[in-house]
Design a protein around this motif. Structure first.
Motif, short mmCIF file in Angstrom:
data_model
loop_
_atom_site.label_atom_id
_atom_site.label_comp_id
_atom_site.label_asym_id
_atom_site.label_seq_id
_atom_site.Cartn_x
_atom_site.Cartn_y
_atom_site.Cartn_z
N MET A 54 0.79 -1.06 -0.04
CA MET A 54 0.11 -0.02 -0.13
C MET A 54 0.83 1.35 0.12
O MET A 54 1.87 1.25 0.69
N GLU A 55 0.47 2.29 -0.72
CA GLU A 55 0.90 3.62 -0.60
C GLU A 55 0.67 4.17 0.59
O GLU A 55 -0.62 3.72 1.21
N LYS A 56 1.30 4.98 1.21
CA LYS A 56 1.02 5.64 2.68
C LYS A 56 0.16 6.97 2.72
O LYS A 56 0.77 7.96 1.90
N VAL A 57 -0.67 7.22 3.28
CA VAL A 57 -1.29 8.27 3.61
C VAL A 57 -0.95 8.96 5.00
O VAL A 57 -1.25 8.37 6.01
N LEU A 58 -0.42 10.36 4.98
CA LEU A 58 -0.25 10.72 6.50
C LEU A 58 -1.55 11.68 6.83
O LEU A 58 -2.07 12.62 5.85
N LEU A 59 -1.86 11.36 7.72
CA LEU A 59 -3.24 12.02 8.34
C LEU A 59 -2.93 12.60 9.51
O LEU A 59 -2.45 12.08 10.58
N THR A 60 -3.06 14.07 9.64
CA THR A 60 -3.15 14.95 10.72
C THR A 60 -4.48 15.01 11.30
O THR A 60 -5.48 14.64 10.59
N GLY A 61 -4.61 15.26 12.46
CA GLY A 61 -6.00 15.17 13.33
C GLY A 61 -6.54 13.75 13.42
O GLY A 61 -7.68 13.52 13.54
N ALA A 62 -5.80 12.70 13.03
CA ALA A 62 -6.38 11.40 13.25
C ALA A 62 -7.04 11.01 14.57
O ALA A 62 -7.86 10.24 14.48
N ASN A 63 -6.48 11.61 15.41
CA ASN A 63 -7.03 11.22 17.02
C ASN A 63 -8.08 11.95 17.25
O ASN A 63 -8.91 12.05 18.30
N GLY A 64 -8.75 13.08 16.51
CA GLY A 64 -9.95 13.65 16.72
C GLY A 64 -11.03 12.89 16.33
O GLY A 64 -10.91 11.82 15.52
N LEU A 65 -12.42 13.52 16.27
CA LEU A 65 -13.78 13.00 15.68
C LEU A 65 -13.50 12.55 14.26
O LEU A 65 -13.80 11.39 14.03
N LEU A 66 -13.41 13.57 13.61
CA LEU A 66 -13.37 13.33 11.94
C LEU A 66 -12.52 12.51 11.79
O LEU A 66 -12.42 11.57 10.77
N GLY A 67 -10.96 12.90 12.44
CA GLY A 67 -9.76 12.16 11.88
C GLY A 67 -10.08 10.61 12.41
O GLY A 67 -9.44 9.86 11.47
N GLY A 68 -10.76 10.20 13.26
CA GLY A 68 -10.85 8.93 13.55
C GLY A 68 -11.68 8.25 12.62
O GLY A 68 -11.30 6.80 12.09
N HIS A 69 -12.76 8.91 12.11
CA HIS A 69 -13.51 8.25 10.94
C HIS A 69 -12.71 8.47 9.58
O HIS A 69 -12.82 7.26 8.97
N VAL A 70 -12.12 9.03 9.54
CA VAL A 70 -11.43 9.27 8.17
C VAL A 70 -10.22 7.91 8.10
O VAL A 70 -9.94 7.42 7.27
N THR A 71 -9.63 7.69 9.39
CA THR A 71 -8.55 6.67 9.35
C THR A 71 -9.36 5.30 9.17
O THR A 71 -8.96 4.48 8.60
N ARG A 72 -10.40 5.01 9.89
CA ARG A 72 -11.28 3.94 9.67
C ARG A 72 -11.51 3.73 8.18
O ARG A 72 -11.38 2.70 7.50
N GLN A 73 -12.14 4.62 7.52
CA GLN A 73 -12.62 4.74 6.03
C GLN A 73 -11.09 4.12 5.26
O GLN A 73 -11.41 3.62 4.50
N LEU A 74 -10.18 4.76 5.42
CA LEU A 74 -8.83 4.54 4.70
C LEU A 74 -8.38 3.15 4.99
O LEU A 74 -8.12 2.46 4.00
N LEU A 75 -8.51 2.63 6.22
CA LEU A 75 -8.16 1.60 6.58
C LEU A 75 -9.18 0.34 5.76
O LEU A 75 -8.93 -0.84 5.33
N ALA A 76 -10.35 0.61 5.95
CA ALA A 76 -11.33 -0.18 5.22
C ALA A 76 -11.27 -0.33 3.91
O ALA A 76 -11.68 -1.65 3.01
N GLN A 77 -10.71 0.62 3.30
CA GLN A 77 -10.39 0.58 1.76
C GLN A 77 -9.05 0.02 1.44
O GLN A 77 -8.61 0.13 0.34
N GLY A 78 -8.18 -0.34 2.36
CA GLY A 78 -6.97 -1.24 2.31
C GLY A 78 -5.69 -0.03 1.95
O GLY A 78 -4.54 -0.51 1.77
N TYR A 79 -5.83 1.26 2.78
CA TYR A 79 -4.78 2.13 2.72
C TYR A 79 -3.93 1.93 4.01
O TYR A 79 -4.37 1.54 5.15
#
Length: 188
Positions: A54-79
């Motif tokens: 996988m190519e890697k995504v740097l995510l800022t704010g991952a431990n916030g409310l929106l960031g946590g959802h974005v993290t899960r969405q990226l993982l669910a799609q295999g990133y």
């Protein structure tokens, strides 16, 4: 590779709102590295550990409310996800996820550069949102300087895509008729 966005940072779209149900379709596969405790994706029971390159995504704010959802969405799609978080930050909503955490400050240019190394994409969802104090200087480092550091690192490291997450409030501070990308920007 189209990096035209990186040549005119002043013309970046001021608000790209990412919904929790977003479809992210710009990554390939690259193995997840371990988190700050040294666990690999397979040791943490990742649903994406079947992906090897996988190519890697740097995510800022991952431990916030929106960031946590974005993290899960990226993982669910295999990133693969690298989250930059402050030392001693509350990362409870990221526990058990097969992500790499990078301890650092988005307000420190060296930390940002080191976090960006090895990533292909950046999603910048971190921001200071507190209402107090209300002067611009209180927000400058977290909201303005950090964005500049990320853009600079993205240019230098040939990041393929930079997604800047903001709020419709930058257009209008109303709940009845919220702003959108076609609205005038508020004259702060």
């Amino acid at each position: 590779d189209d990096h035209s966005w990186a040549h005119e940072p002043d013309k970046l779209v001021h608000s790209q709102i990412i919904s929790c149900g977003m479809e992210v379709g710009f990554l390939e596969e690259d193995a997840c590295k371990g988190d700050r405790h040294g666990q690999t994706a397979s040791e943490m029971g990742s649903t994406s550990s079947k992906h090897i390159n996988m190519e890697k995504v740097l995510l800022t704010g991952a431990n916030g409310l929106l960031g946590g959802h974005v993290t899960r969405q990226l993982l669910a799609q295999g990133y693969a996800v690298r989250a930059i978080v402050r030392p001693n930050a509350n990362c409870q909503n990221l526990e058990g996820l097969a992500i790499e955490t990078f301890e650092g400050h988005i307000t420190k240019e060296e930390d940002v550069r080191n976090a960006v190394k090895g990533c292909t994409y950046i999603i910048h969802a971190a921001a200071k949102t507190s209402q107090w104090p209300s002067d611009l200087e209180a927000y400058r480092a977290a909201n303005i300087d950090s964005t500049r550091y990320l853009i600079k690192a993205a240019r230098e490291m040939a990041i393929k895509r930079f997604v800047f997450v903001s709020t419709a409030v930058c257009y209008q501070n109303e709940t009845e008729e919220p702003g959108n990308e076609e609205s005038e920007i508020m004259p702060w």
